[in-house]
Design a protein around this motif. Sequence first.
Motif, PDB file in Angstrom:
ATOM      1  N   SER A   1       0.855  -1.189   0.000  1.00 23.49           N
ATOM      2  CA  SER A   1       0.000   0.000   0.000  1.00 23.49           C
ATOM      3  C   SER A   1       0.887   1.234   0.000  1.00 23.49           C
ATOM      4  CB  SER A   1      -0.923   0.001   1.226  1.00 23.49           C
ATOM      5  OG  SER A   1      -0.166   0.020   2.412  1.00 23.49           O
ATOM      6  N   LEU A   2       0.595   2.126  -0.947  1.00 26.23           N
ATOM      7  CA  LEU A   2       1.273   3.416  -0.974  1.00 26.23           C
ATOM      8  C   LEU A   2       0.461   4.460  -0.218  1.00 26.23           C
ATOM      9  CD1 LEU A   2       2.457   3.464  -4.682  1.00 26.23           C
ATOM     10  CD2 LEU A   2       3.688   2.683  -2.664  1.00 26.23           C
ATOM     11  N   ASP A   3      -0.840   4.446  -0.406  1.00 24.69           N
ATOM     12  CA  ASP A   3      -1.766   5.309   0.322  1.00 24.69           C
ATOM     13  C   ASP A   3      -3.117   4.621   0.301  1.00 24.69           C
ATOM     14  OD1 ASP A   3      -2.972   5.859  -2.223  1.00 24.69           O
ATOM     15  OD2 ASP A   3      -1.412   7.366  -2.560  1.00 24.69           O
ATOM     16  N   SER A   4      -4.176   5.327   0.743  1.00 17.80           N
ATOM     17  CA  SER A   4      -5.494   4.704   0.828  1.00 17.80           C
ATOM     18  C   SER A   4      -6.085   4.379  -0.526  1.00 17.80           C
ATOM     19  CB  SER A   4      -6.458   5.633   1.578  1.00 17.80           C
ATOM     20  OG  SER A   4      -6.609   6.852   0.868  1.00 17.80           O
ATOM     21  N   GLU A   5      -5.546   4.970  -1.591  1.00 13.50           N
ATOM     22  CA  GLU A   5      -6.070   4.717  -2.929  1.00 13.50           C
ATOM     23  C   GLU A   5      -5.206   3.741  -3.724  1.00 13.50           C
ATOM     24  OE1 GLU A   5      -8.965   5.745  -3.819  1.00 13.50           O
ATOM     25  OE2 GLU A   5      -9.238   6.949  -2.008  1.00 13.50           O
ATOM     26  N   GLN A   6      -3.955   3.564  -3.349  1.00 10.18           N
ATOM     27  CA  GLN A   6      -3.050   2.692  -4.084  1.00 10.18           C
ATOM     28  C   GLN A   6      -2.686   1.512  -3.187  1.00 10.18           C
ATOM     29  OE1 GLN A   6      -2.334   2.962  -7.161  1.00 10.18           O
ATOM     30  NE2 GLN A   6      -3.151   4.990  -7.573  1.00 10.18           N
ATOM     31  N   ARG A   7      -3.493   0.448  -3.289  1.00 13.80           N
ATOM     32  CA  ARG A   7      -3.267  -0.767  -2.501  1.00 13.80           C
ATOM     33  C   ARG A   7      -3.392  -1.968  -3.430  1.00 13.80           C
ATOM     34  NH1 ARG A   7      -7.977  -0.709   0.211  1.00 13.80           N
ATOM     35  NH2 ARG A   7      -8.523   0.812  -1.356  1.00 13.80           N
ATOM     36  N   ALA A   8      -2.605  -2.967  -3.173  1.00 16.57           N
ATOM     37  CA  ALA A   8      -2.651  -4.172  -4.013  1.00 16.57           C
ATOM     38  C   ALA A   8      -2.021  -5.321  -3.245  1.00 16.57           C
ATOM     39  CB  ALA A   8      -1.929  -3.953  -5.349  1.00 16.57           C
ATOM     40  N   TYR A   9      -2.220  -6.503  -3.788  1.00 17.23           N
ATOM     41  CA  TYR A   9      -1.567  -7.699  -3.246  1.00 17.23           C
ATOM     42  C   TYR A   9      -0.743  -8.298  -4.378  1.00 17.23           C
ATOM     43  CZ  TYR A   9      -0.838 -11.671  -0.181  1.00 17.23           C
ATOM     44  OH  TYR A   9      -0.267 -12.620   0.625  1.00 17.23           O
ATOM     45  N   ALA A  10       0.545  -8.487  -4.126  1.00 13.24           N
ATOM     46  CA  ALA A  10       1.478  -8.904  -5.179  1.00 13.24           C
ATOM     47  C   ALA A  10       1.766 -10.392  -5.072  1.00 13.24           C
ATOM     48  CB  ALA A  10       2.779  -8.109  -5.082  1.00 13.24           C
ATOM     49  N   PHE A  11       1.749 -11.055  -6.250  1.00 11.80           N
ATOM     50  CA  PHE A  11       2.210 -12.433  -6.391  1.00 11.80           C
ATOM     51  C   PHE A  11       3.431 -12.404  -7.322  1.00 11.80           C
ATOM     52  CE2 PHE A  11      -2.317 -13.144  -5.468  1.00 11.80           C
ATOM     53  CZ  PHE A  11      -2.195 -14.039  -4.413  1.00 11.80           C
ATOM     54  N   ALA A  12       4.516 -13.045  -6.919  1.00 13.66           N
ATOM     55  CA  ALA A  12       5.746 -13.044  -7.728  1.00 13.66           C
ATOM     56  C   ALA A  12       6.258 -14.469  -7.863  1.00 13.66           C
ATOM     57  CB  ALA A  12       6.819 -12.159  -7.103  1.00 13.66           C
ATOM     58  N   PHE A  13       6.796 -14.762  -9.056  1.00 11.08           N
ATOM     59  CA  PHE A  13       7.359 -16.102  -9.315  1.00 11.08           C
ATOM     60  C   PHE A  13       8.593 -15.937 -10.191  1.00 11.08           C
ATOM     61  CE2 PHE A  13       7.532 -20.447 -10.976  1.00 11.08           C
ATOM     62  CZ  PHE A  13       7.282 -21.167  -9.802  1.00 11.08           C
ATOM     63  N   GLY A  14       9.544 -16.847  -9.978  1.00 11.04           N
ATOM     64  CA  GLY A  14      10.824 -16.738 -10.672  1.00 11.04           C
ATOM     65  C   GLY A  14      10.745 -17.194 -12.124  1.00 11.04           C
ATOM     66  N   VAL A  15      11.467 -16.495 -12.972  1.00 11.10           N
ATOM     67  CA  VAL A  15      11.653 -16.890 -14.374  1.00 11.10           C
ATOM     68  C   VAL A  15      12.991 -17.628 -14.455  1.00 11.10           C
ATOM     69  CG1 VAL A  15      11.876 -16.089 -16.741  1.00 11.10           C
ATOM     70  CG2 VAL A  15      10.316 -14.925 -15.165  1.00 11.10           C
ATOM     71  N   ARG A  16      12.943 -18.872 -14.854  1.00  9.32           N
ATOM     72  CA  ARG A  16      14.147 -19.702 -14.849  1.00  9.32           C
ATOM     73  C   ARG A  16      14.477 -20.190 -16.265  1.00  9.32           C
ATOM     74  NH1 ARG A  16      15.567 -21.279  -9.674  1.00  9.32           N
ATOM     75  NH2 ARG A  16      14.017 -20.669  -8.084  1.00  9.32           N
ATOM     76  N   GLN A  17      15.760 -20.365 -16.479  1.00  7.35           N
ATOM     77  CA  GLN A  17      16.255 -20.929 -17.737  1.00  7.35           C
ATOM     78  C   GLN A  17      17.314 -21.962 -17.380  1.00  7.35           C
ATOM     79  OE1 GLN A  17      18.486 -18.396 -20.454  1.00  7.35           O
ATOM     80  NE2 GLN A  17      17.313 -19.231 -22.140  1.00  7.35           N
ATOM     81  N   ASP A  18      17.043 -23.198 -17.784  1.00  9.13           N
ATOM     82  CA  ASP A  18      17.928 -24.312 -17.419  1.00  9.13           C
ATOM     83  C   ASP A  18      18.083 -24.382 -15.900  1.00  9.13           C
ATOM     84  OD1 ASP A  18      18.279 -24.877 -20.110  1.00  9.13           O
ATOM     85  OD2 ASP A  18      20.013 -23.549 -20.275  1.00  9.13           O
ATOM     86  N   ASN A  19      16.922 -24.214 -15.197  1.00 12.66           N
ATOM     87  CA  ASN A  19      16.877 -24.290 -13.733  1.00 12.66           C
ATOM     88  C   ASN A  19      17.717 -23.218 -13.048  1.00 12.66           C
ATOM     89  OD1 ASN A  19      15.125 -26.490 -13.689  1.00 12.66           O
ATOM     90  ND2 ASN A  19      16.810 -27.944 -13.918  1.00 12.66           N
ATOM     91  N   VAL A  20      18.026 -22.141 -13.746  1.00 13.53           N
ATOM     92  CA  VAL A  20      18.771 -21.015 -13.167  1.00 13.53           C
ATOM     93  C   VAL A  20      17.838 -19.805 -13.118  1.00 13.53           C
ATOM     94  CG1 VAL A  20      20.740 -19.472 -13.422  1.00 13.53           C
ATOM     95  CG2 VAL A  20      20.957 -21.895 -14.016  1.00 13.53           C
ATOM     96  N   LEU A  21      17.743 -19.169 -11.959  1.00 10.06           N
ATOM     97  CA  LEU A  21      16.891 -17.996 -11.797  1.00 10.06           C
ATOM     98  C   LEU A  21      17.506 -16.815 -12.532  1.00 10.06           C
ATOM     99  CD1 LEU A  21      14.391 -16.797 -10.388  1.00 10.06           C
ATOM    100  CD2 LEU A  21      15.904 -16.138  -8.505  1.00 10.06           C
ATOM    101  N   ILE A  22      16.750 -16.288 -13.519  1.00  9.54           N
ATOM    102  CA  ILE A  22      17.266 -15.150 -14.299  1.00  9.54           C
ATOM    103  C   ILE A  22      16.414 -13.900 -14.112  1.00  9.54           C
ATOM    104  CG2 ILE A  22      18.310 -16.626 -16.036  1.00  9.54           C
ATOM    105  CD1 ILE A  22      15.916 -16.121 -17.812  1.00  9.54           C
ATOM    106  N   GLY A  23      15.315 -13.995 -13.424  1.00 13.00           N
ATOM    107  CA  GLY A  23      14.450 -12.838 -13.217  1.00 13.00           C
ATOM    108  C   GLY A  23      13.182 -13.256 -12.499  1.00 13.00           C
ATOM    109  N   ALA A  24      12.255 -12.325 -12.411  1.00 16.05           N
ATOM    110  CA  ALA A  24      10.984 -12.610 -11.733  1.00 16.05           C
ATOM    111  C   ALA A  24       9.887 -11.779 -12.370  1.00 16.05           C
ATOM    112  CB  ALA A  24      11.072 -12.306 -10.241  1.00 16.05           C
ATOM    113  N   ILE A  25       8.674 -12.294 -12.309  1.00 14.16           N
ATOM    114  CA  ILE A  25       7.487 -11.567 -12.774  1.00 14.16           C
ATOM    115  C   ILE A  25       6.536 -11.401 -11.600  1.00 14.16           C
ATOM    116  CG2 ILE A  25       6.486 -13.747 -13.619  1.00 14.16           C
ATOM    117  CD1 ILE A  25       4.926 -12.059 -15.635  1.00 14.16           C
ATOM    118  N   ALA A  26       6.075 -10.191 -11.403  1.00 15.56           N
ATOM    119  CA  ALA A  26       5.174  -9.874 -10.287  1.00 15.56           C
ATOM    120  C   ALA A  26       3.852  -9.361 -10.841  1.00 15.56           C
ATOM    121  CB  ALA A  26       5.796  -8.832  -9.362  1.00 15.56           C
TER     122      ALA A  26
END
Length: 591
Positions: free
Chosen positions: A159-184
């Motif tokens: 939450s940034l303020d009373s108008e900007q609130r959210a719930y984030a889900f994030a998961f890793g982006v992997r290549q050959d079982n190596v973590l190279i980034g994430a998407i939220a």
Amino acid sequence: MNNLSRMVSGASNRRNFRRTRVITACAVCLFGLAAVYFTAQWWRDRAEQQLESKAAETLAVQAEALSGILDKYRLLPPLLSREESIIALFDDPDRDMSEAARRKAIEIAGRSGAKEVAFLHTDGRVLATAGGLFTGNREEHVRLLEAVRQGRLGRQAISLDSEQRAYAFAFGVRQDNVLIGAIAVYVDFDPVEATWSLSTNPIFITDPTGTVFLTNQPLWRLQHLDTLMSEARTPGHYLVGGKVLHSDLTRHLPLLDWQLHVLSDERPLVTAAWTGGIIAALVSLLVGALAFVVVMRREGQLLRMRRDRAASLRLERLVRERTKALSDTNVSLSREIDERRQTEEQLRKTQAELVQAAKLAALGQMSAAISHEFNQPLAAIRTYSDNAHRFLDKGNTGTVSDNLTRISGLVDRMAQLSQSLLSFSRKPGTTVKAIPIAPVLDEALMLVLPRARKAGVKVETKIEGGPHRVLGGQIRLSQVFVNLINNGIDAIAGAGTENGQVTLTVCEDGDAVVVRVEDNGPGIPPERRDSIFEPFFTTKDVGAGIGIGLSIASSIVADFGGSIAVGESDSGGACFAVRLRAADASDIAAE
């Protein structure tokens, strides 16, 4: 003497009657007070039970609605992390992919309805976002990426303020079982609060610190619960914003460690208590009036007939007036009860319509995939059925029995195919075992050859070495190759290519078995190859396809630990390389 005795007797009778009237009046008052108190309390308890029941229903409905929304977005990051187009954004750290990532984030946010979509580097830096929200707080990214590095689904209320609130889900982006980034993916709670605003009861969610995160009361947002609510005169009552609220029903949401609260207004309880008290008071007055009627009648009989008659008339008139008032009150109460019953019935009907609408929406999503995947088996069943009629006329019962057996097998596979499509629409995953690849291709060819002959396309199979055994499921792999071969037939037929041909080549490549499906059609332009595995992306004409076949095939192969790559064949057409894990001796022994 007689007059004196009569006067003494009359005075004594009047004293006795006065004493009787006083006793009767006291008894009626005590009865009336007790009746008013207990009746008002009983009416209040009934109203409180109804109030708590309605609040509990609201609590259950809103808890399920919130869980449904979060479940929808909870599955989105893991699914998106498998897409080749997203993996390519993090593949080369020396290339500036921020603009491509921003377009991809906007596209995902537009399709899914998410409030924000962000691509993150492994060190917490932001590669790109759809709208630039919730990305200035580096600490939130660090907490999300901590779970991503552990291979878990990151989750965090932001939450940034009373108008900007959210719930984030994030998961890793992997290549050959190596973590190279994430998407939220950030969930938008505005629709939830808009739904809550239709309720007359205050509804809000508190996080583990007691802060109000979501509510249908705008002034309560991001306020601590202790600063909003103070205990009133009795337990279970709260004074919020100058208004007494009752029955704080709470449900714990273990997945998020949140508390969902529903408050009810105190005024219906007060109204019910007043109504019950008034009814009891009227009944008590009626009882008292009847008691005084008896007393006055007895007194009138001893005094004079006229006074008795006059008193009777006055009392009867009083009874009629009081009875009329009581009847009017009962009619008003009956009308109010009927209105409340109709309101409750309308609420139940509305809830049933919402459930039915959700069922129809899910059925509509499944029907497109089932219709697309069942066209070829149905055509084969029709062909076998027609042939069976012809062989039956000729007396060739052996061939008829074989055709019927094939039809039965196709029907069984269609049922299993329906099960497979339903599993794909919910959550990918299936049993993996060692199977030979040759029968899989034979079954796929059995389904597509009638259609290929009709389109004038030749289908060939080349198996190098063997026998080849792979890890997977026979029915679902057959579905993959049916989709790929049919796409080649459609491409050749649509381009009008002469001497059309689809070739299936099987070979080993290290610890994998590669099946290439090649055609001599027009091929796939390089700029479209990154998008063909996305759901509902198609290059066919309107009505010729919905673009879900390649998406399903990619998901099935990924569930078996394999992959599908698209390229160009030697003849200039399309080439799909299906790479599957080869079964070793231990996998075969486990069968």
